[in-house]
Design a protein around this motif. Structure first.
Motif, PDB file in Angstrom:
ATOM      1  N   VAL A  57       0.856  -1.185   0.000  1.00  0.00           N
ATOM      2  CA  VAL A  57       0.000   0.000   0.000  1.00  0.00           C
ATOM      3  C   VAL A  57       0.893   1.236   0.000  1.00  0.00           C
ATOM      4  CG1 VAL A  57      -1.920  -1.120   1.172  1.00  0.00           C
ATOM      5  CG2 VAL A  57      -0.150   0.000   2.529  1.00  0.00           C
ATOM      6  N   GLU A  58       0.459   2.279  -0.684  1.00  0.00           N
ATOM      7  CA  GLU A  58       1.301   3.470  -0.768  1.00  0.00           C
ATOM      8  C   GLU A  58       1.451   4.156   0.579  1.00  0.00           C
ATOM      9  OE1 GLU A  58       0.203   6.172  -3.820  1.00  0.00           O
ATOM     10  OE2 GLU A  58       0.326   4.691  -5.432  1.00  0.00           O
ATOM     11  N   ASP A  59       0.430   4.067   1.413  1.00  0.00           N
ATOM     12  CA  ASP A  59       0.517   4.719   2.713  1.00  0.00           C
ATOM     13  C   ASP A  59      -0.133   3.838   3.785  1.00  0.00           C
ATOM     14  OD1 ASP A  59       0.338   6.322   4.966  1.00  0.00           O
ATOM     15  OD2 ASP A  59       0.242   8.155   3.795  1.00  0.00           O
ATOM     16  N   GLY A  60      -1.446   3.768   3.804  1.00  0.00           N
ATOM     17  CA  GLY A  60      -2.138   2.988   4.826  1.00  0.00           C
ATOM     18  C   GLY A  60      -2.452   3.773   6.077  1.00  0.00           C
ATOM     19  N   GLY A  61      -1.744   4.899   6.271  1.00  0.00           N
ATOM     20  CA  GLY A  61      -2.046   5.761   7.409  1.00  0.00           C
ATOM     21  C   GLY A  61      -1.338   5.396   8.695  1.00  0.00           C
ATOM     22  N   VAL A  62      -0.608   4.267   8.722  1.00  0.00           N
ATOM     23  CA  VAL A  62       0.109   3.861   9.929  1.00  0.00           C
ATOM     24  C   VAL A  62       1.508   3.377   9.537  1.00  0.00           C
ATOM     25  CG1 VAL A  62      -2.029   3.166  11.088  1.00  0.00           C
ATOM     26  CG2 VAL A  62      -0.653   1.444   9.904  1.00  0.00           C
ATOM     27  N   ASP A  63       2.395   3.320  10.529  1.00  0.00           N
ATOM     28  CA  ASP A  63       3.728   2.762  10.359  1.00  0.00           C
ATOM     29  C   ASP A  63       3.835   1.450  11.125  1.00  0.00           C
ATOM     30  OD1 ASP A  63       4.396   5.035   8.947  1.00  0.00           O
ATOM     31  OD2 ASP A  63       5.503   5.961  10.620  1.00  0.00           O
ATOM     32  N   ILE A  64       4.639   0.545  10.601  1.00  0.00           N
ATOM     33  CA  ILE A  64       4.954  -0.696  11.303  1.00  0.00           C
ATOM     34  C   ILE A  64       6.447  -0.709  11.574  1.00  0.00           C
ATOM     35  CG2 ILE A  64       4.986  -3.212  11.237  1.00  0.00           C
ATOM     36  CD1 ILE A  64       2.605  -1.255   8.997  1.00  0.00           C
ATOM     37  N   PHE A  65       6.817  -0.780  12.831  1.00  0.00           N
ATOM     38  CA  PHE A  65       8.219  -0.880  13.225  1.00  0.00           C
ATOM     39  C   PHE A  65       8.461  -2.337  13.563  1.00  0.00           C
ATOM     40  CE2 PHE A  65      12.016  -0.248  15.858  1.00  0.00           C
ATOM     41  CZ  PHE A  65      12.706   0.717  15.123  1.00  0.00           C
ATOM     42  N   PHE A  66       9.223  -3.012  12.683  1.00  0.00           N
ATOM     43  CA  PHE A  66       9.379  -4.468  12.767  1.00  0.00           C
ATOM     44  C   PHE A  66      10.796  -4.843  13.176  1.00  0.00           C
ATOM     45  CE2 PHE A  66      10.502  -8.590  10.984  1.00  0.00           C
ATOM     46  CZ  PHE A  66       9.452  -9.381  11.428  1.00  0.00           C
ATOM     47  N   LEU A  67      10.891  -5.771  14.123  1.00  0.00           N
ATOM     48  CA  LEU A  67      12.171  -6.249  14.629  1.00  0.00           C
ATOM     49  C   LEU A  67      12.307  -7.744  14.346  1.00  0.00           C
ATOM     50  CD1 LEU A  67      12.039  -4.302  18.001  1.00  0.00           C
ATOM     51  CD2 LEU A  67      13.465  -3.747  16.009  1.00  0.00           C
ATOM     52  N   TYR A  68      13.275  -8.085  13.530  1.00  0.00           N
ATOM     53  CA  TYR A  68      13.423  -9.458  13.055  1.00  0.00           C
ATOM     54  C   TYR A  68      14.071 -10.363  14.113  1.00  0.00           C
ATOM     55  CZ  TYR A  68      17.999  -7.392  11.866  1.00  0.00           C
ATOM     56  OH  TYR A  68      19.190  -6.723  11.899  1.00  0.00           O
ATOM     57  N   PRO A  69      13.917 -11.674  13.954  1.00  0.00           N
ATOM     58  CA  PRO A  69      14.514 -12.636  14.887  1.00  0.00           C
ATOM     59  C   PRO A  69      15.985 -12.876  14.598  1.00  0.00           C
ATOM     60  CG  PRO A  69      13.271 -13.788  13.214  1.00  0.00           C
ATOM     61  CD  PRO A  69      13.028 -12.320  12.984  1.00  0.00           C
ATOM     62  N   THR A  70      16.592 -13.749  15.366  1.00  0.00           N
ATOM     63  CA  THR A  70      18.024 -14.033  15.266  1.00  0.00           C
ATOM     64  C   THR A  70      18.377 -14.704  13.944  1.00  0.00           C
ATOM     65  OG1 THR A  70      18.030 -14.392  17.660  1.00  0.00           O
ATOM     66  CG2 THR A  70      19.994 -15.061  16.445  1.00  0.00           C
ATOM     67  N   SER A  71      19.387 -14.161  13.276  1.00  0.00           N
ATOM     68  CA  SER A  71      19.974 -14.791  12.094  1.00  0.00           C
ATOM     69  C   SER A  71      21.431 -15.186  12.333  1.00  0.00           C
ATOM     70  CB  SER A  71      19.903 -13.851  10.888  1.00  0.00           C
ATOM     71  OG  SER A  71      18.587 -13.414  10.657  1.00  0.00           O
ATOM     72  N   LEU A  72      21.997 -14.758  13.448  1.00  0.00           N
ATOM     73  CA  LEU A  72      23.362 -15.142  13.812  1.00  0.00           C
ATOM     74  C   LEU A  72      23.267 -16.488  14.543  1.00  0.00           C
ATOM     75  CD1 LEU A  72      26.339 -14.132  13.757  1.00  0.00           C
ATOM     76  CD2 LEU A  72      25.944 -13.213  16.043  1.00  0.00           C
ATOM     77  N   LEU A  73      23.314 -17.563  13.749  1.00  0.00           N
ATOM     78  CA  LEU A  73      22.978 -18.891  14.248  1.00  0.00           C
ATOM     79  C   LEU A  73      24.118 -19.900  14.147  1.00  0.00           C
ATOM     80  CD1 LEU A  73      19.561 -19.146  12.371  1.00  0.00           C
ATOM     81  CD2 LEU A  73      19.807 -18.807  14.833  1.00  0.00           C
ATOM     82  N   ALA A  74      24.993 -19.718  13.173  1.00  0.00           N
ATOM     83  CA  ALA A  74      25.940 -20.764  12.812  1.00  0.00           C
ATOM     84  C   ALA A  74      26.991 -21.003  13.896  1.00  0.00           C
ATOM     85  CB  ALA A  74      26.628 -20.403  11.492  1.00  0.00           C
ATOM     86  N   LYS A  75      27.415 -22.265  13.980  1.00  0.00           N
ATOM     87  CA  LYS A  75      28.444 -22.640  14.941  1.00  0.00           C
ATOM     88  C   LYS A  75      29.735 -21.879  14.683  1.00  0.00           C
ATOM     89  CE  LYS A  75      31.033 -26.688  16.571  1.00  0.00           C
ATOM     90  NZ  LYS A  75      31.223 -28.151  16.397  1.00  0.00           N
ATOM     91  N   ASN A  76      30.105 -21.725  13.407  1.00  0.00           N
ATOM     92  CA  ASN A  76      31.356 -21.026  13.101  1.00  0.00           C
ATOM     93  C   ASN A  76      31.257 -19.515  13.274  1.00  0.00           C
ATOM     94  OD1 ASN A  76      29.868 -20.351  10.872  1.00  0.00           O
ATOM     95  ND2 ASN A  76      31.173 -21.382   9.373  1.00  0.00           N
ATOM     96  N   ASP A  77      30.080 -19.028  13.640  1.00  0.00           N
ATOM     97  CA  ASP A  77      29.916 -17.613  13.987  1.00  0.00           C
ATOM     98  C   ASP A  77      29.897 -17.392  15.490  1.00  0.00           C
ATOM     99  OD1 ASP A  77      29.901 -16.449  11.463  1.00  0.00           O
ATOM    100  OD2 ASP A  77      27.773 -16.861  11.159  1.00  0.00           O
ATOM    101  N   ARG A  78      30.195 -18.445  16.232  1.00  0.00           N
ATOM    102  CA  ARG A  78      30.214 -18.307  17.692  1.00  0.00           C
ATOM    103  C   ARG A  78      31.338 -17.400  18.169  1.00  0.00           C
ATOM    104  NH1 ARG A  78      28.826 -21.854  21.353  1.00  0.00           N
ATOM    105  NH2 ARG A  78      29.670 -20.238  22.719  1.00  0.00           N
TER     106      ARG A  78
END
Length: 331
Positions: A57-78
């Motif tokens: 939608v071009e506007d909708g009249g409201v904002d959504i502030f979205f916070l994503y879940p964890t993507s830092l998951l890999a063992k080699n990223d420990r």
């Protein structure tokens, strides 16, 4: 979204030896830089996609502030307690999972904002070193706080706000809701919050109540999804938490049949919206769901449906957010 593969990946994370790299908490993220955002109305991103081929939608009249879940998951990223803000592997995973398959459900509701943040590694939820884990989550929240402050000062322009997040996104979203909205003048601009995946104590907020029906405004929704009949051990000692049924939007404990489920988005948009995939029943602090049937579901062996908290109810959340938006704007 390939839920079974993602769960297997999470399950394979174990402790590792060697020094770990802490990020500088005194360095702030530049949120005037569009690259510091996973989703912005001002740029094309994967939150603009739709399983039904609809444009945002071009506007909708409201904002959504979205916070994503964890993507830092890999063992080699420990080696990282927190993900660097420009870590391409993690950012690509974020964009191609959560932003595409979760944040996108809000693009029919209003303008979607999703800041990148130096997320804590998944392992920090279970780390024996509670002090280091606390510091990792504090750094992640610092970014979320700074991003929201920047959003308020430069983007919001007095518009109503929906707060949404999942998993680690909820860890920070529930706190953001408390710090910025609970009992403050900004609370009057809160349409609703959708924060599944992490337990939110029932008494966490002083002035923001738990949503009780589909029409309720300035309230918070939360749920955690598990296979029907499974009772995690934590339920024996956990204090009451926020739990709302995302099909009928009440706190009733009746089983809501899957025929009422407006539609899930599971593996890819090419399959479209799959209606009637999941039923839902509140059991103590969690949501019970009979094992959904969909192509490849025989590979989905986990009793914990955490990864699909939003996706089993993609259209349910979307249509409810539109409904509450319209009610708020008419108010």
């Amino acid at each position: 979204m390939k839920f079974s593969v993602l769960f297997i990946g999470i399950a394979l994370i174990f402790s590792c030896s060697g020094p770990r790299i802490a990020l500088n908490p005194d360095k702030s993220i530049d949120y005037s830089n569009m690259d510091s955002w996973a989703a912005l109305p001002q740029k094309q991103d994967l939150s603009d996609l739709s399983p039904e081929g609809l444009k945002p939608v071009e506007d909708g009249g409201v904002d959504i502030f979205f916070l994503y879940p964890t993507s830092l998951l890999a063992k080699n990223d420990r080696k990282w307690h927190n993900a660097p803000i420009d870590y391409k592997k993690v950012n690509d995973l974020t964009d191609n999972t959560s932003i595409k398959y979760q944040a996108s459900l809000f693009n029919q509701v209003g303008k979607v904002y999703a800041p990148r943040y130096r997320q804590a590694h998944y392992h920090e939820y279970f780390s024996a070193d509670k002090n280091i884990a606390r510091q990792a989550f504090e750094l992640a929240y610092k970014d979320v706080h700074d991003a929201f402050q920047y959003y308020l000062e430069h983007f919001n322009q007095g518009r109503p706000i929906i707060i949404a997040g999942h998993s680690q996104g909820t860890t920070h979203g529930m706190r953001l809701l408390k710090d910025f909205f609970d009992g403050s003048p900004l609370q009057t601009r809160l349409v609703v919050a959708y924060l599944p995946g992490i337990p939110i104590p029932q008494d966490y907020y002083s002035n923001i109540h738990i949503c009780t029906n589909a029409e309720d405004l300035t309230c918070v929704n939360g749920w955690r999804s598990y296979k029907y009949g499974y009772s995690p051990r934590f339920l024996a000692t956990e204090k009451p938490t926020v739990v709302v049924n995302p099909i009928n939007w009440t706190r009733d404990t009746v089983l809501v049949d899957k025929s009422n489920n407006k539609g899930a988005v599971l593996r890819k948009f090419d399959n479209g919206v799959l209606k009637g995939i999941a039923d839902a029943q509140i059991y103590k602090n969690i949501l019970w769901i009979h094992k959904p049937r969909f192509p490849g579901s025989f590979l989905y062996w986990s009793k914990n449906y955490h990864v699909a908290d939003f996706n089993f109810f993609y259209k349910d959340v979307q249509e409810n957010a539109i409904y509450r938006r319209d009610l708020y704007l008419k108010k």
